[in-house]
Design an enzyme around this catalytic site. Structure first.
Site, short mmCIF file in Angstrom:
data_model
loop_
_atom_site.label_atom_id
_atom_site.label_comp_id
_atom_site.label_asym_id
_atom_site.label_seq_id
_atom_site.Cartn_x
_atom_site.Cartn_y
_atom_site.Cartn_z
N CYS A 70 -5.80 -9.54 3.24
CA CYS A 70 -6.76 -8.70 3.98
C CYS A 70 -8.15 -9.28 4.23
O CYS A 70 -8.70 -9.07 5.32
CB CYS A 70 -6.89 -7.36 3.30
SG CYS A 70 -5.33 -6.46 3.34
N PHE A 71 -8.74 -9.95 3.26
CA PHE A 71 -10.15 -10.34 3.43
C PHE A 71 -10.36 -11.11 4.74
O PHE A 71 -11.20 -10.76 5.56
CB PHE A 71 -10.64 -11.19 2.26
CG PHE A 71 -11.08 -10.40 1.05
CD1 PHE A 71 -11.13 -9.02 1.09
CD2 PHE A 71 -11.45 -11.04 -0.13
CE1 PHE A 71 -11.53 -8.27 -0.02
CE2 PHE A 71 -11.86 -10.31 -1.24
CZ PHE A 71 -11.89 -8.94 -1.19
N SER A 82 -3.32 2.27 6.95
CA SER A 82 -3.54 0.84 7.19
C SER A 82 -4.99 0.61 7.56
O SER A 82 -5.70 1.53 7.95
CB SER A 82 -2.70 0.36 8.38
OG SER A 82 -1.34 0.59 8.17
N VAL A 140 0.84 -1.20 0.00
CA VAL A 140 0.00 0.00 0.00
C VAL A 140 0.87 1.26 0.00
O VAL A 140 0.70 2.14 -0.84
CB VAL A 140 -0.95 -0.01 1.22
CG1 VAL A 140 -1.63 1.34 1.39
CG2 VAL A 140 -2.01 -1.08 1.02
#
Ligand code: NAD
Ligand code: UGA
Length: 464
Positions: A278-279, A133, A18
């Site tokens: 992430c999920f 984040s 990111v």
């Protein structure tokens, strides 16, 4: 350009998937701002400063080449970065806690707390600190409390600005976001800080796509967005099993369902299960939050999204065992792809790991091929018996001498390989298990393969 000539000094702590691309796109669109990205990892920063970037992302090389050394800088000097900047993005990792209370579910917040303390320690002027984040709801409050404990007279305003980019399309997502979300405290100073961030994004994002909200809605919206996206995948994956039992075709069902404009067609592709860093963690975070507030029915509902996902990976392996005469012992199986999705080398939470381990657990030998993820695959499977796993760049070489191919990642070029050549080099009967439904199943069947797609009737020469 010397430092003094820049209008703003922006810092990002965390040079990962990111931090790197996001700051590169800000630098590209805001040539008057100096953007510095810092990280504790010397190796990562060295790679950001080289031609061998630490992540693969289409279009990233070009953006970096255009800005690096002009208004975009990568450094390990965190304290200097903090002192020099008035705007600080925090983009450190927020993995799931693997110890103590909330283990396996709650976010491990040690990285951001360390960062918050560092910001406090090295600041000699007031700062806007932005949560980039994905944090649990109310993290901003904890951050604000840490900053309030300082005695150096600096003021800190905490904002939330969650990131919605998807890997593989990060640059496009950052250049043309569906929306940019900015949350602030509902105070005069909070709103003022929020306006500063709105002005940064307004350099390239249309104003009507920049949403402002209260900070708790903002933090929660990020988690909920990921839960909704993942929920759609788990729903279609659950239906894929029903399709196999009933003779329906999951692609046809998804098309019909998705053409209802209230439902929409995206995120209805059945698969071996969703992966990515992430999920799962974000949903489990929501589950943890619900349980904290004693919302157990709601927690169970959300947890079901993750459970179906785990089930789908196991089901894929069980199906392979079942079809291949109930034994995989010493059979060679080629995995086409290891990344969690196409166009990335990222393997965090990739279904490939569970599938590879499941197959090796049955004493199969696996050969892994992937155009971008082999380096990470080697690390992920470093504890595996070296006699059971090999890594081969070339898909033809990888498939030769194997009993079956399992398509794990939807790399587009897998559609266009010479499957006659591949078939000729394999042990017979040869199987294809298409976990992404990307191949021409009829053509592969006609070549001689026994083809097992996901969510539709198999094409088998064996009568099963
Ligand atoms: P990442 O692991 O790729 O990068 C995080 C970086 O932070 C690492 O390089 C690490 O060395 C660095 N870091 C950790 N502690 C530090 C410290 N104290 N000081 C300096 N650097 C430090 O993680 P990522 O994929 O970029 O994700 C970051 C956050 O963004 C997570 O909260 C994630 O949920 C969220 N997010 C990720 C994506 C994605 O596609 N990967 C998309 C949207 C949101
Ligand atoms: C996802 C979200 O799409 C981003 O908006 C979000 O910012 C990001 O998570 C995050 O917070 O980290 P990402 O994980 O990079 O992005 O990639 P996705 O395109 O969402 O794919 C996730 C997984 O779902 C992949 O394994 C993919 O193959 C799978 N998937 C996706 C399906 O199985 N079916 C689909 O229809 C779509």
């Amino acid at each position: 350009m010397c430092v003094e000539q820049f209008d703003k000094h922006i810092l990002c702590i965390g040079a990962g998937y990111v931090g790197g691309p996001t700051m590169a796109v800000i630098a590209k669109n805001c040539p008057r701002y100096k953007v510095t990205v810092v990280d504790i990892s010397e190796e990562r920063i060295a790679r950001w400063n080289s031609d061998n970037l630490p992540i693969y992302e289409p279009g990233l090389d070009e953006v970096i080449a255009a800005c690096r050394g002009k208004n975009l800088f990568f450094s390990t000097d965190i304290s200097q970065g903090i002192r020099d900047s008035e705007i600080i993005f925090v983009s450190v990792n927020t993995p799931i806690k693997n110890f103590g209370i909330g283990a396996g579910m709650a976010a491990d917040l040690q990285y951001w707390e360390k960062t918050a303390r560092q910001i406090l320690e090295y600041s000699n002027s007031s700062k806007i600190v932005i949560e980039k984040s994905t944090f649990p709801v109310k993290t901003a409050l904890a951050m604000q409390r840490i900053f309030s404990s300082g005695e150096n007279g600096c003021q800190f305003e905490v904002l939330s600005n969650p990131e919605f980019l998807a890997e593989g399309t990060a640059i496009k997502d950052l250049e043309e976001p569906d929306r940019v979300l900015i949350g602030s405290m509902e105070t005069d100073t909070g709103r003022k800080a929020r306006d500063v961030l709105v002005d940064i994004f307004a350099n390239w994002v249309p104003r009507d796509r920049i949403l402002t909200s209260n900070i708790w809605s903002c933090e929660l919206s990020k988690l909920v967005s990921n839960a909704f996206l993942a929920q759609r995948i788990s729903s279609i994956n659950a239906i894929s099993h029903l399709c196999e039992k009933t003779g329906a075709d999951v692609k046809e069902v998804a098309l019909a369902v998705g053409m209802d404009s209230r439902i929409g067609s995206k995120f209805l592709t059945a698969s071996i299960g969703f992966g990515g860093s992430c999920f799962k963690k974000d949903i489990l975070n929501l589950v943890y939050l619900c349980r904290f507030y004693h919302l157990n029915e709601e927690a169970d509902y959300l947890e079901g999204i993750v459970k179906i996902n785990e089930y789908q990976k196991g089901r894929f392996v069980r199906n392979m065992i079942n079809i291949m005469f109930n034994t995989l012992s010493n059979k060679r199986i080629c995995l086409f792809g290891f990344a969690f999705k196409a166009n990335t080398g990222d393997t965090r939470e990739t279904p490939a790991i569970a599938i590879a381990r499941g197959l090796m657990g049955e004493n199969a030998e696996i050969v892994i091929t992937d155009p971008k993820a082999l380096q990470n695959a080697r690390i992920d499977l470093q504890d595996a018996d070296p006699g059971r796993v090999s890594f081969v760049e070339d898909p033809y070489e990888a498939a030769a001498g194997t009993h079956a191919i399992a398509v794990i990642t939807e790399w587009d070029f897998y559609r266009h390989l010479d499957y006659q050549k591949i078939y000729d080099s394999m042990v017979k009967p040869a199987f294809i298990f298409d976990g992404r439904n990307i191949l021409d199943h009829q053509k592969c069947f006609e070549i001689g393969f026994n083809v097992y797609p996901l969510g539709k009737t198999a094409l088998s020469h064996l009568g099963n």
